[in-house]
Write an enzyme that holds these catalytic residues in place. Structure first.
Site, PDB file in Angstrom:
ATOM      1  N   ASP A 163      40.841  48.609  35.463  1.00  0.00           N
ATOM      2  CA  ASP A 163      41.102  47.508  34.546  1.00  0.00           C
ATOM      3  C   ASP A 163      42.025  46.545  35.266  1.00  0.00           C
ATOM      4  O   ASP A 163      42.979  46.968  35.930  1.00  0.00           O
ATOM      5  CB  ASP A 163      41.748  48.023  33.249  1.00  0.00           C
ATOM      6  CG  ASP A 163      41.462  47.086  32.083  1.00  0.00           C
ATOM      7  OD1 ASP A 163      40.373  46.489  32.045  1.00  0.00           O
ATOM      8  OD2 ASP A 163      42.341  46.929  31.211  1.00  0.00           O
ATOM      9  N   HIS A 174      44.062  42.632  45.069  1.00  0.00           N
ATOM     10  CA  HIS A 174      44.589  43.669  44.189  1.00  0.00           C
ATOM     11  C   HIS A 174      43.653  44.877  44.115  1.00  0.00           C
ATOM     12  O   HIS A 174      44.057  46.009  44.210  1.00  0.00           O
ATOM     13  CB  HIS A 174      44.765  43.063  42.790  1.00  0.00           C
ATOM     14  CG  HIS A 174      43.609  42.174  42.382  1.00  0.00           C
ATOM     15  ND1 HIS A 174      43.316  41.005  43.040  1.00  0.00           N
ATOM     16  CD2 HIS A 174      42.630  42.319  41.457  1.00  0.00           C
ATOM     17  CE1 HIS A 174      42.234  40.450  42.525  1.00  0.00           C
ATOM     18  NE2 HIS A 174      41.791  41.240  41.561  1.00  0.00           N
TER      19      HIS A 174
HETATM   20  P1  IMP Z   1      38.364  43.691  33.317  1.00  0.00           P
HETATM   21  O1  IMP Z   1      38.729  43.926  31.885  1.00  0.00           O
HETATM   22  O2  IMP Z   1      39.048  44.590  34.262  1.00  0.00           O
HETATM   23  O3  IMP Z   1      36.876  43.642  33.539  1.00  0.00           O
HETATM   24  O4  IMP Z   1      38.856  42.245  33.746  1.00  0.00           O
HETATM   25  C1  IMP Z   1      39.312  41.316  32.835  1.00  0.00           C
HETATM   26  C2  IMP Z   1      39.053  39.925  33.319  1.00  0.00           C
HETATM   27  O5  IMP Z   1      39.976  39.613  34.353  1.00  0.00           O
HETATM   28  C3  IMP Z   1      37.682  39.639  33.886  1.00  0.00           C
HETATM   29  O6  IMP Z   1      36.761  39.306  32.903  1.00  0.00           O
HETATM   30  C4  IMP Z   1      37.971  38.460  34.788  1.00  0.00           C
HETATM   31  O7  IMP Z   1      37.978  37.276  34.029  1.00  0.00           O
HETATM   32  C5  IMP Z   1      39.378  38.742  35.258  1.00  0.00           C
HETATM   33  N1  IMP Z   1      39.375  39.377  36.579  1.00  0.00           N
HETATM   34  C6  IMP Z   1      39.421  40.691  36.880  1.00  0.00           C
HETATM   35  N2  IMP Z   1      39.413  40.870  38.193  1.00  0.00           N
HETATM   36  C7  IMP Z   1      39.359  39.647  38.746  1.00  0.00           C
HETATM   37  C8  IMP Z   1      39.316  39.192  40.091  1.00  0.00           C
HETATM   38  O8  IMP Z   1      39.318  39.952  41.072  1.00  0.00           O
HETATM   39  N3  IMP Z   1      39.261  37.855  40.244  1.00  0.00           N
HETATM   40  C9  IMP Z   1      39.258  36.980  39.208  1.00  0.00           C
HETATM   41  N4  IMP Z   1      39.286  37.355  37.943  1.00  0.00           N
HETATM   42  C10 IMP Z   1      39.335  38.690  37.715  1.00  0.00           C
END
Ligand code: IMP
Length: 204
Positions: A68, A176
């Site tokens: 996450d 990250h």
């Molecule tokens: P998740 O819940 O981990 O899928 O991520 C939440 C949101 O964070 C995603 O929908 C993206 O908008 C943003 N996000 C996560 N990882 C990245 C990244 O590596 N680059 C840019 N946006 C990210």
């Protein structure tokens, strides 16, 4: 050895596959034939990551991991954070989320931000968490069409391009997600001789 990666995000699968090499085969939910949208109901990345990996482990009894990630903007008190995916509402639109973020940062001088990734790995029913952080700045207008999410407005410290302007390998130098995944690789390598042939893609 197979590890199910509890995600439907092809970008995340590509980024993680660029780091994990060797005897471990990472398979996405789709490749594992699992068609579910796992809820993220909690208020920390850690709890949401755990929720995702436990859901898949209970369903399959196979070794698996989830991750996450949140974008944490200093002058917004850590927003969007766990709300990163749905910052502009339920629609999960990268475009709208970026628009909202840039609007909130209009005339704001301090644009420091960081991506934070938490990975939850479950091996034989035991969970281990790994964290990776990338510090940077939110720029004023989008640049680049690569990557996903907030990539076009995030410039990592030490770079002059946004993540959206970088190749997968370039993003990996700062990312990250890569940092958290490298910790997972080290953990697996130390755990058992089975994983000794694991290596990371450090040589790019
Ligand atoms: P998740 O819940 O981990 O899928 O991520 C939440 C949101 O964070 C995603 O929908 C993206 O908008 C943003 N996000 C996560 N990882 C990245 C990244 O590596 N680059 C840019 N946006 C990210």
């Amino acid at each position: 050895m197979k590890l199910i990666f509890a995600t439907n995000n092809a970008h995340k699968v590509a980024e993680i596959n660029a780091v994990i090499k060797g005897d471990v085969q990472v398979i996405s939910l789709e490749e594992a034939g699992i068609n579910i949208d796992i809820p993220e109901p909690h208020d920390t990345l850690e709890l949401n990551a755990t929720e995702k990996s436990k859901t898949i482990y209970e369903l399959t009894k196979m070794n698996c991991f989830s991750e996450d990630t949140g974008l944490e903007v200093l002058s917004l008190g850590g927003e969007p954070g766990i709300k990163s995916a749905r910052y502009a509402g339920e629609g999960r639109s990268f475009e709208k989320n970026i628009e909202k973020l840039l609007h909130k940062l209009e005339n704001v001088a301090n644009r420091s931000a960081r991506f934070r990734t938490v990975i939850s790995l479950i091996i034989d029913g035991r969970e281990t968490l790994f964290e990776g952080i990338c510090e940077g700045q939110i720029i004023e207008e989008k640049r680049g069409t690569g990557g996903f999410g907030y990539d076009p407005v995030f410039v990592p410290n030490g770079a002059d391009k946004t993540f959206g302007e970088m190749t997968l390998d370039e993003k990996g130098l700062y990312s990250h997600r890569r940092k958290a995944t490298e910790k997972l690789v080290v953990f697996l390598s130390n755990m058992s001789p089975i994983f000794n042939s694991l290596s990371t893609s450090n040589e790019i």
